[in-house]
Design a protein around this motif. Structure first.
Motif, PDB file in Angstrom:
ATOM      1  N   GLY C  83       0.905   7.292  52.656  1.00  0.00           N
ATOM      2  CA  GLY C  83       0.624   7.845  50.707  1.00  0.00           C
ATOM      3  C   GLY C  83      -0.310   8.006  50.283  1.00  0.00           C
ATOM      4  O   GLY C  83      -1.273   8.298  50.408  1.00  0.00           O
ATOM      5  N   LEU C  84      -0.277   8.827  49.085  1.00  0.00           N
ATOM      6  CA  LEU C  84      -1.009   9.647  48.254  1.00  0.00           C
ATOM      7  C   LEU C  84      -0.764   9.270  46.350  1.00  0.00           C
ATOM      8  O   LEU C  84       0.311   8.908  46.206  1.00  0.00           O
ATOM      9  N   ALA C  90       2.562  13.052  40.660  1.00  0.00           N
ATOM     10  CA  ALA C  90       2.936  13.977  41.117  1.00  0.00           C
ATOM     11  C   ALA C  90       5.397  12.782  40.992  1.00  0.00           C
ATOM     12  O   ALA C  90       5.535  12.783  42.531  1.00  0.00           O
ATOM     13  N   PHE C  92       8.339  12.014  40.436  1.00  0.00           N
ATOM     14  CA  PHE C  92       9.772  13.438  39.912  1.00  0.00           C
ATOM     15  C   PHE C  92      10.494  13.475  39.400  1.00  0.00           C
ATOM     16  O   PHE C  92      11.181  11.705  38.564  1.00  0.00           O
ATOM     17  N   GLU C  93      10.099  14.279  38.092  1.00  0.00           N
ATOM     18  CA  GLU C  93      10.753  14.653  37.001  1.00  0.00           C
ATOM     19  C   GLU C  93      11.910  14.007  36.996  1.00  0.00           C
ATOM     20  O   GLU C  93      12.782  14.348  35.941  1.00  0.00           O
ATOM     21  N   HIS C  94      13.026  14.282  37.697  1.00  0.00           N
ATOM     22  CA  HIS C  94      14.168  14.705  37.945  1.00  0.00           C
ATOM     23  C   HIS C  94      14.689  13.063  37.493  1.00  0.00           C
ATOM     24  O   HIS C  94      16.364  13.076  37.509  1.00  0.00           O
ATOM     25  N   PHE C 103      13.479   6.232  45.982  1.00  0.00           N
ATOM     26  CA  PHE C 103      13.331   6.827  46.476  1.00  0.00           C
ATOM     27  C   PHE C 103      12.660   6.632  47.924  1.00  0.00           C
ATOM     28  O   PHE C 103      12.843   7.014  48.551  1.00  0.00           O
ATOM     29  N   ALA C 104      10.793   6.421  47.075  1.00  0.00           N
ATOM     30  CA  ALA C 104      10.384   5.543  48.422  1.00  0.00           C
ATOM     31  C   ALA C 104      10.986   4.855  49.120  1.00  0.00           C
ATOM     32  O   ALA C 104      10.654   4.516  50.560  1.00  0.00           O
ATOM     33  N   ARG C 107      13.110   5.360  51.740  1.00  0.00           N
ATOM     34  CA  ARG C 107      13.432   6.019  53.259  1.00  0.00           C
ATOM     35  C   ARG C 107      12.264   5.683  53.954  1.00  0.00           C
ATOM     36  O   ARG C 107      11.135   6.738  54.930  1.00  0.00           O
ATOM     37  N   ARG C 149       5.066   3.379  43.621  1.00  0.00           N
ATOM     38  CA  ARG C 149       6.004   4.308  44.403  1.00  0.00           C
ATOM     39  C   ARG C 149       5.405   4.281  45.887  1.00  0.00           C
ATOM     40  O   ARG C 149       5.813   4.205  47.064  1.00  0.00           O
ATOM     41  N   THR C 150       3.499   4.754  45.852  1.00  0.00           N
ATOM     42  CA  THR C 150       3.113   4.404  46.998  1.00  0.00           C
ATOM     43  C   THR C 150       3.709   3.683  48.055  1.00  0.00           C
ATOM     44  O   THR C 150       3.397   3.568  49.458  1.00  0.00           O
ATOM     45  N   SER C 153       6.684   3.042  49.844  1.00  0.00           N
ATOM     46  CA  SER C 153       6.402   3.574  51.057  1.00  0.00           C
ATOM     47  C   SER C 153       6.052   2.731  52.200  1.00  0.00           C
ATOM     48  O   SER C 153       6.396   3.390  53.279  1.00  0.00           O
TER      49      SER C 153
END
Lengths: 225, 247, 357
Positions: C83-84, C90, C92-94, C103-104, C107, C149-150, C153
């Motif tokens: 994880g970062l 970053a 996701f702006e969209h 998203f995390a 996956r 988010r990290t 994941s």
């Protein structure tokens, strides 16, 4: 407007659509590669992509005539697969248009991809998204504007294609007689009225399409900035 | 300051009038460029005038002349455009004349093929190139020839159209079409070994391809001289050697 | 059960920079990569994440080889489960915040999830932000969303690149508390890249000291930072919070084998092992134990060495008590007056010390 002119318009629109769709398929991976690579071949590939911008269409048309002819390898292969020649056919025009409009697809896409910071791409990788997954779920949505610009410019540029079509098309009604050729014919035969009609339609379509691009770009800029 | 202006003005006027007196600017149909170059050389040698040739398609030259292009003489590839200029009052009345009659030929780039006419009649070919009839007199003549030969129905699907007779030729030369109706003058302009096989279309199969000239600038006497020079034996010899018939 | 380890030995040369680092540390707690800017911290982090390839070397995470140039092994970044949380987050702006989290989750491996979305949202305090777009968030909010988010994941390891740098004091405190919880409450080990010694002292259990692309020290954070000496200006001492006296608002802490009384300014630290940070300037020296003094914490110690201080007027005393070394910064004049010399026994008066959370 006469029947042949209507069919020239329809043919042109269809040609531009098919070309744009194909270019999206070809240009996207190429642009992505160009935006990512550190290869020393990159400048050479970029130059090749940009060639149609600077070369006269006659150069392209000349080489396509040589490549497409049924005794050349490409022309022969095409003939044996499809039973038709590449010259004087719609397929030939599509190939020619793809080459001719390639920079209009690749360049906006490349700069859109390069404008993406590596942040979102690396973030996606850190969230276990594979490169292809990352491309479709992060890069494409974040480069929407680039895709719109590239598609619209390719479409518009193909609409206005003349020199190459003139050289490899053979001016066949409903197959290769596009609007620009029809206009040329009208001008040459002093049928200025018909030339005006078609020309104004082209001007109008191009204007609308470009306005859409610039308006979208502006909207985006306002929203972000 | 004022005097300086005046001097410049005078100089310009003199320079221009001096140049116009000896120069003949000729707008010339592209297909006639090579013979015209030789005719012009002969004319220059005989008179000491200078001929400036600008080649283009008849349609484009016509368009340029209507918006004021400074040609003194117009050598067209048809009759219609010179006549149209006369009707518009842009040409000197009574100056229109036929300077050459084009000869149509059926050309095959390959020596290995059957004689071109046989090849055409056999229908064992893929493409026949002609100039667009609406754009080029040779295209119209080709169309009429096909009708006269009763081949017009069998060729429809194989016809491809060049913007000019020059482009029709390039379709054949590059192998994209096996046969093409082009100008005999184009074939004669090629070196002997590259002339392939050709069939000269008899004159009675189509209306004559009259190439007309017209005088545009009545005040240029050298231009009128050049127009007259076209029908002298010195010029007609060049024309026939290039594959034109005489009026 | 022994703790898994992260083990690496990598070398990488760029035109104006070379990195040559080998280390092994437990995949547990927080490990800092500490050094001045340009020392190669971020490059090391990118090597671990898989965004850079070393020229030679290997990286081993527990039983998985991430990279081994000798045997041509290379595990792509998205297969590493690293994880970062980077400086320029970053998001996701969209996507909305909720979609960033999804998203995390979508996956992440489905087995072995130790915690759920709700816990993460609560821990990161982002419950009210879920419907928002990243562009509408403040810097601190973005960081907390990125951490969430990290976490979702379910990474093997989280890399933190200067996460606190751009934040003001309050937000910094809030995020630091959250980052401490990653190993403690979520069982996710972290690697913290920082050039701020305070961050490192506060968060890291282990510290890798980098200088000019090479390892200049590695070990438990207290050892590494203390070994750096006076240029740090403070010492970290292992200590135990014994109890809290709420009436007097002090904590009773054992260090150097004696009991200390330390005031509590905000919230009381939990009972148990902690670190004390003692700034050199907060230590005064007496030859004999003084009486009737406001300073409560007196430690008998040996004066080990006297060295030049941070300015011409100052010297740094190296002191030792109960096997722990620490420093004091006093004036040259005082050294003269008290006739201090190495080998003497002195009394260190510790004016204040902060308990690291």
């Amino acid at each position: 407007m006469s029947g042949p002119d209507v069919s020239a318009l329809l043919l042109t629109g269809w040609l531009a659509l098919v070309t744009t769709a194909l270019l999206l398929l070809i240009g996207t991976p190429l642009a992505w590669w160009l935006a990512q690579t550190r290869s020393r071949w990159r400048p050479a590939i970029e130059a090749i992509v940009a060639l149609p911008l600077v070369l006269p269409p006659t150069v392209l048309g000349f080489y396509l005539l040589l490549l497409f002819n049924p005794s050349a390898p490409l022309g022969a292969a095409w003939l044996s697969v499809t039973g038709d020649t590449l010259t004087f056919s719609f397929a030939g025009l599509v190939v020619a248009s793809c080459i001719y409009s390639l920079p209009f697809m690749v360049q906006p896409l490349t700069s859109a991809f390069m404008a993406l910071s590596r942040g979102p791409v690396e973030a996606a990788a850190s969230l276990r998204a594979s490169p292809i997954d990352t491309f479709f779920s992060v890069v494409v949505p974040l480069s929407k504007r680039g895709f719109l610009t590239a598609a619209v410019l390719s479409f518009a540029h193909t609409l206005g294609e003349f020199g190459v079509v003139l050289m490899v098309g053979g001016n066949l009604p409903e197959r290769t007689r596009v609007v620009s050729i029809a206009i040329y014919e009208h001008v040459e035969t002093l049928a200025y009225g018909q030339a005006h009609t078609l020309s104004l339609i082209l001007v109008l379509i191009s204007f609308v399409v470009l306005t859409i691009v610039y308006a979208t770009n502006r909207m985006q800029a306002v929203r972000v900035g | 300051m004022k005097r300086c202006f005046l001097l410049c003005y005078l100089f310009c006027v003199l320079a221009c009038s001096a140049a116009v007196a000896d120069n003949v600017r000729v707008g010339i149909a592209s297909n006639f460029l090579r013979p015209a170059t030789e005719v012009a050389a002969a004319f220059e040698a005989a008179t000491g005038h200078t001929v400036l040739l600008s080649a283009g398609s008849t349609g484009k030259l016509y368009g340029q002349i209507t918006v004021g292009a400074p040609y003194d003489v117009f050598l067209a590839a048809d009759e219609a455009r010179p006549r149209a200029l006369l009707e518009k009052g842009l040409a000197v009345a009574g100056s229109q004349r036929t300077y050459a009659i084009g000869v149509l030929a059926l050309w095959s780039n390959s020596r290995n093929q059957a004689a071109p006419l046989k090849h055409l009649q056999s229908a064992r070919y893929r493409r026949l190139a002609i100039a667009t009839p609406a754009l080029a007199p040779y295209g119209l003549a080709a169309e009429q020839t096909l009708q006269a030969l009763a081949l017009d129905y069998t060729v429809t699907d194989r016809l491809v159209f060049g913007e000019s007779v020059a482009q029709a030729m390039s379709f054949v030369a590059t192998g994209n079409a096996e046969l093409g109706f082009i100008a005999l003058a184009q074939i004669k302009a090629l070196p002997k070994e590259r002339r392939g096989r050709y069939w000269v279309v008899p004159a009675e199969l189509h209306t004559p391809i009259k190439q007309d000239a017209v005088l545009l600038n009545a005040s240029n006497t050298a231009a009128a001289e050049f127009l007259d020079f076209l029908s002298t034996p010195a010029a007609t010899e060049i024309l026939t050697s290039f594959g034109y018939r005489l009026p | 059960m022994s703790v898994d380890k992260l083990q690496f030995d990598v070398a990488l040369a760029r035109r104006d920079f070379a990195l040559n680092v080998a280390a092994t540390w437990p995949l547990d707690g927080c490990t800092a990569v500490f050094g001045p800017s340009g020392s190669g911290k971020t490059t090391l982090l990118r090597l671990l994440a898989g965004f850079e390839r070393p020229d030679t070397g290997h990286i081993q995470c527990a039983s998985t080889t991430w990279c081994d140039t000798a045997n041509g092994v290379w595990l792509a970044p998205h297969r590493r489960g690293v994880g970062l949380v980077f400086q320029d987050i970053a998001l996701f702006e969209h996507l909305t915040v909720a979609d960033n989290l999804t998203f995390a989750i979508d996956r992440a491996p489905s087995n072995g999830r130790q915690y759920g979305l709700d816990e993460v949202v609560v821990a990161c305090e982002i419950g009210g932000l879920l419907a928002r777009r990243p562009s509408t968030l403040s810097g601190g909010e973005r960081q907390r969303v990125a951490v969430a988010r990290t976490l979702l994941s379910y990474p093997r390891l989280v890399l933190l690149d200067e996460p606190l740098t751009a934040l003001d004091q309050t937000r910094r405190r809030r995020l630091a508390t959250l980052l401490q919880r990653l190993p403690r409450d979520f069982g996710v080990p972290t690697v913290l890249v920082s050039h701020g010694i305070d961050e490192v002292a506060e968060l890291a259990d282990y510290t890798l000291l980098l200088k000019d692309g090479e390892v200049a020290g590695f070990g438990p954070t207290t050892e590494v930072l203390n070994a750096r000496g006076h240029d740090v200006g403070f010492t970290l001492i292992d200590a135990t919070v014994e109890r809290i006296d709420h009436e007097l608002s002090v904590a009773i802490v054992t260090a150097f084998g004696i009991a200390f009384t330390l005031p509590i300014d905000r919230e009381a630290p939990p009972i148990g092992k902690h670190r004390l940070r003692i700034h050199d300037r907060d230590v005064a020296i007496a030859r004999r134990a003084p009486e009737a003094l406001s300073i409560r914490n007196k430690v008998n110690c040996d004066l080990v060495a006297i060295s030049p201080g941070s300015s011409a007027a100052l010297v740094r005393l190296e002191l030792a008590a109960d096997g722990q070394r620490f420093g004091a910064s006093i004036t040259r004049a005082a050294v003269k007056e008290l006739q201090l010399a190495a080998g003497q026994t002195v009394v260190a008066l510790i004016k204040s010390a902060s308990i690291e959370p």
